[in-house]
Design a protein around this motif. Structure first.
Motif, PDB file in Angstrom:
ATOM      1  N   GLY A 113       0.775  -1.228   0.000  1.00 49.08           N
ATOM      2  CA  GLY A 113       0.000   0.000   0.000  1.00 49.08           C
ATOM      3  C   GLY A 113       0.807   1.278   0.000  1.00 49.08           C
ATOM      4  N   ALA A 114       2.140   1.184  -0.001  1.00 44.50           N
ATOM      5  CA  ALA A 114       2.972   2.383   0.045  1.00 44.50           C
ATOM      6  C   ALA A 114       3.018   3.074  -1.311  1.00 44.50           C
ATOM      7  N   ALA A 115       3.388   4.351  -1.288  1.00 45.73           N
ATOM      8  CA  ALA A 115       3.671   5.108  -2.507  1.00 45.73           C
ATOM      9  C   ALA A 115       5.179   5.278  -2.589  1.00 45.73           C
ATOM     10  N   VAL A 116       5.797   4.636  -3.565  1.00 48.34           N
ATOM     11  CA  VAL A 116       7.254   4.641  -3.670  1.00 48.34           C
ATOM     12  C   VAL A 116       7.671   5.169  -5.039  1.00 48.34           C
ATOM     13  N   ALA A 117       8.898   5.668  -5.090  1.00 51.67           N
ATOM     14  CA  ALA A 117       9.477   6.117  -6.359  1.00 51.67           C
ATOM     15  C   ALA A 117      10.745   5.330  -6.625  1.00 51.67           C
TER      16      ALA A 117
ATOM     17  N   VAL B 124       4.580  -7.148  -4.353  1.00 50.55           N
ATOM     18  CA  VAL B 124       4.070  -6.384  -3.211  1.00 50.55           C
ATOM     19  C   VAL B 124       2.699  -5.808  -3.562  1.00 50.55           C
ATOM     20  N   PRO B 125       1.662  -6.153  -2.815  1.00 51.75           N
ATOM     21  CA  PRO B 125       0.305  -5.700  -3.172  1.00 51.75           C
ATOM     22  C   PRO B 125       0.072  -4.229  -2.865  1.00 51.75           C
ATOM     23  N   GLY B 126      -0.803  -3.628  -3.670  1.00 54.77           N
ATOM     24  CA  GLY B 126      -1.314  -2.298  -3.381  1.00 54.77           C
ATOM     25  C   GLY B 126      -0.360  -1.145  -3.562  1.00 54.77           C
ATOM     26  N   LEU B 127       0.756  -1.347  -4.225  1.00 57.83           N
ATOM     27  CA  LEU B 127       1.738  -0.277  -4.362  1.00 57.83           C
ATOM     28  C   LEU B 127       1.307   0.761  -5.402  1.00 57.83           C
ATOM     29  N   THR B 128       1.714   2.006  -5.148  1.00 59.41           N
ATOM     30  CA  THR B 128       1.754   3.016  -6.186  1.00 59.41           C
ATOM     31  C   THR B 128       3.232   3.295  -6.442  1.00 59.41           C
ATOM     32  N   VAL B 129       3.667   3.093  -7.671  1.00 60.11           N
ATOM     33  CA  VAL B 129       5.082   3.258  -8.016  1.00 60.11           C
ATOM     34  C   VAL B 129       5.217   4.380  -9.042  1.00 60.11           C
ATOM     35  N   VAL B 130       5.984   5.397  -8.676  1.00 51.50           N
ATOM     36  CA  VAL B 130       6.308   6.494  -9.590  1.00 51.50           C
ATOM     37  C   VAL B 130       7.745   6.299 -10.052  1.00 51.50           C
TER      38      VAL B 130
ATOM     39  N   LEU C 262       5.400  11.248  -1.708  1.00 52.55           N
ATOM     40  CA  LEU C 262       5.767   9.838  -1.730  1.00 52.55           C
ATOM     41  C   LEU C 262       6.333   9.394  -0.383  1.00 52.55           C
ATOM     42  N   ASP C 263       6.135   8.125  -0.073  1.00 54.19           N
ATOM     43  CA  ASP C 263       6.664   7.582   1.176  1.00 54.19           C
ATOM     44  C   ASP C 263       8.162   7.320   1.084  1.00 54.19           C
ATOM     45  N   LEU C 264       8.583   6.715  -0.019  1.00 55.69           N
ATOM     46  CA  LEU C 264       9.970   6.265  -0.162  1.00 55.69           C
ATOM     47  C   LEU C 264      10.470   6.559  -1.564  1.00 55.69           C
ATOM     48  N   LEU C 265      11.725   6.964  -1.671  1.00 55.05           N
ATOM     49  CA  LEU C 265      12.413   7.025  -2.951  1.00 55.05           C
ATOM     50  C   LEU C 265      13.608   6.084  -2.904  1.00 55.05           C
ATOM     51  N   PHE C 266      13.697   5.213  -3.895  1.00 57.16           N
ATOM     52  CA  PHE C 266      14.882   4.382  -4.072  1.00 57.16           C
ATOM     53  C   PHE C 266      15.688   4.996  -5.208  1.00 57.16           C
ATOM     54  N   LEU C 267      16.852   5.502  -4.861  1.00 51.24           N
ATOM     55  CA  LEU C 267      17.669   6.276  -5.791  1.00 51.24           C
ATOM     56  C   LEU C 267      18.901   5.489  -6.204  1.00 51.24           C
ATOM     57  N   GLY C 268      19.053   5.281  -7.509  1.00 48.88           N
ATOM     58  CA  GLY C 268      20.293   4.737  -8.041  1.00 48.88           C
ATOM     59  C   GLY C 268      21.210   5.883  -8.422  1.00 48.88           C
TER      60      GLY C 268
ATOM     61  N   ALA D  74      12.968  15.553  -3.163  1.00 46.34           N
ATOM     62  CA  ALA D  74      12.105  16.528  -2.485  1.00 46.34           C
ATOM     63  C   ALA D  74      10.691  16.001  -2.286  1.00 46.34           C
ATOM     64  N   ALA D  75      10.234  15.105  -3.165  1.00 46.02           N
ATOM     65  CA  ALA D  75       8.863  14.599  -3.091  1.00 46.02           C
ATOM     66  C   ALA D  75       8.693  13.458  -2.094  1.00 46.02           C
ATOM     67  N   ALA D  76       9.800  12.879  -1.635  1.00 47.61           N
ATOM     68  CA  ALA D  76       9.727  11.676  -0.800  1.00 47.61           C
ATOM     69  C   ALA D  76      10.023  11.974   0.667  1.00 47.61           C
ATOM     70  N   ASP D  77       9.329  11.260   1.547  1.00 45.70           N
ATOM     71  CA  ASP D  77       9.584  11.393   2.988  1.00 45.70           C
ATOM     72  C   ASP D  77      10.932  10.790   3.367  1.00 45.70           C
ATOM     73  N   ARG D  78      11.301   9.685   2.699  1.00 46.51           N
ATOM     74  CA  ARG D  78      12.561   8.999   3.020  1.00 46.51           C
ATOM     75  C   ARG D  78      13.323   8.685   1.742  1.00 46.51           C
ATOM     76  N   LEU D  79      14.634   8.835   1.825  1.00 53.63           N
ATOM     77  CA  LEU D  79      15.526   8.556   0.695  1.00 53.63           C
ATOM     78  C   LEU D  79      16.373   7.323   0.993  1.00 53.63           C
ATOM     79  N   VAL D  80      16.251   6.314   0.126  1.00 50.40           N
ATOM     80  CA  VAL D  80      17.060   5.106   0.218  1.00 50.40           C
ATOM     81  C   VAL D  80      17.927   5.033  -1.036  1.00 50.40           C
ATOM     82  N   VAL D  81      19.229   5.122  -0.862  1.00 48.34           N
ATOM     83  CA  VAL D  81      20.157   5.069  -1.985  1.00 48.34           C
ATOM     84  C   VAL D  81      20.645   3.628  -2.159  1.00 48.34           C
ATOM     85  N   LEU D  82      20.604   3.151  -3.401  1.00 51.18           N
ATOM     86  CA  LEU D  82      21.060   1.805  -3.732  1.00 51.18           C
ATOM     87  C   LEU D  82      22.337   1.929  -4.556  1.00 51.18           C
ATOM     88  N   ALA D  83      23.460   1.445  -4.031  1.00 49.34           N
ATOM     89  CA  ALA D  83      24.735   1.645  -4.719  1.00 49.34           C
ATOM     90  C   ALA D  83      25.715   0.537  -4.362  1.00 49.34           C
ATOM     91  N   ASP D  84      26.209  -0.187  -5.376  1.00 49.94           N
ATOM     92  CA  ASP D  84      27.211  -1.211  -5.096  1.00 49.94           C
ATOM     93  C   ASP D  84      28.564  -0.550  -4.818  1.00 49.94           C
TER      94      ASP D  84
END
Length: 269
Positions: free
Chosen positions: A94-98, A115-121, A168-174, A200-210
């Motif tokens: 049910g989260a709104a994620v980017a 994952v059910p109920g997601l809104t993905v931007v 948005l609830d979460l942003l996953f940033l590459g 700026a649009a997301a409450d939390r920023l999660v960076v994904l980086a090897d």
């Protein structure tokens, strides 16, 4: 075909596509994977291409070099899959994620299908294709629009305008690179602006980086290290980098990137 002729043809393919896979080359030239690996090793030793896990890419990345999605898709595959698996655990139904553009976020998209109920931007064309192929009727997928980059990102004023109206609830940033001085960076100026709008649009920023992103600097900074609530990386990240990043980001998550490895970079068994 002689080995030298085959190697010349392989080099042409790498320069045209930005990256190649061993299996694709073996099928194209009618030889074994081992033969292709020897060819890639020869070309790598001559400095004509860069060997990566499962294939090869072009050499000579600079601050404005922007590899295509295909080229990046053959790099650090175990690390990206491990990072994506850990990141997926942060997403609640049910989260709104980017999802920003990138091969690691595309790997995450494959896991978000479940994952059910997601809104993905997203401004990532590959991520949209993956999510639509999943066919979940309870998910909403929003593509930002914009100008397409070599990495299959949609960027520019149209993308930024669309993103600025969202919450948005979460942003996953590459990201292309990480450094103490420049923070999280990209080689594309318009992509940096689009990424900042996502942040700026997301409450939390999660960076994904090897681990290979550490010490790499693109021409444009996205945000400083301290903007990340979470950074997910793999266990080949150096101890020095871990110490610095632990002081800068909200939480540093280190994931084992291969069988028998532990989160501290050691082995089991």
């Amino acid at each position: 075909m002689l080995a030298r002729q085959r190697q010349s043809a392989i080099l042409d393919r790498v320069r045209t596509a930005g990256g190649v896979r061993v299996g694709e080359l073996a099928a194209a030239f009618g030889v074994s994977d081992m033969t292709i690996r020897r060819d890639l090793e020869t070309l790598h030793e001559r400095g004509l291409l860069a060997k990566v896990h499962g294939g090869a890419t072009v050499t000579g990345a600079g601050s404005t070099d922007e590899p295509g999605f295909r080229a990046k898709s053959v790099r650090q595959l175990p690390e990206k899959e491990a990072i994506a698996a850990r990141a997926a655990g942060l997403v609640r139904p049910g989260a709104a994620v980017a999802l920003s553009a990138g091969t690691t976020t595309a790997a995450l998209a494959r896991r978000l299908v479940d994952v059910p109920g997601l809104t993905v931007v997203t401004n990532s064309l590959p991520a949209v294709e993956i999510l639509h192929a999943g066919g979940r009727p309870d998910q909403t997928v929003i593509l930002t629009g914009g100008v397409r980059t070599p990495s299959d990102a949609l960027v520019g004023p149209l993308a930024v305008t669309a993103i600025r109206s969202l919450h948005l609830d979460l942003l996953f940033l590459g990201v292309h690179g990480i450094s103490e001085r420049a923070g999280f960076t990209t080689p594309n100026l318009m992509e940096a602006e689009t990424d900042r709008a996502l942040v700026a649009a997301a409450d939390r920023l999660v960076v994904l980086a090897d681990h290979t992103k550490w010490g790499t600097v693109g021409i444009s900074s996205i945000v400083p290290l301290s903007s990340a609530h979470v950074l997910v990386s793999d266990d080949r990240l150096t101890p020095e980098a871990r110490r610095l990043l632990s002081d800068e980001v909200g939480e540093l998550m280190i994931v084992p990137a291969g069988p028998g490895r532990t989160a501290d970079g050691g082995t089991t068994g």
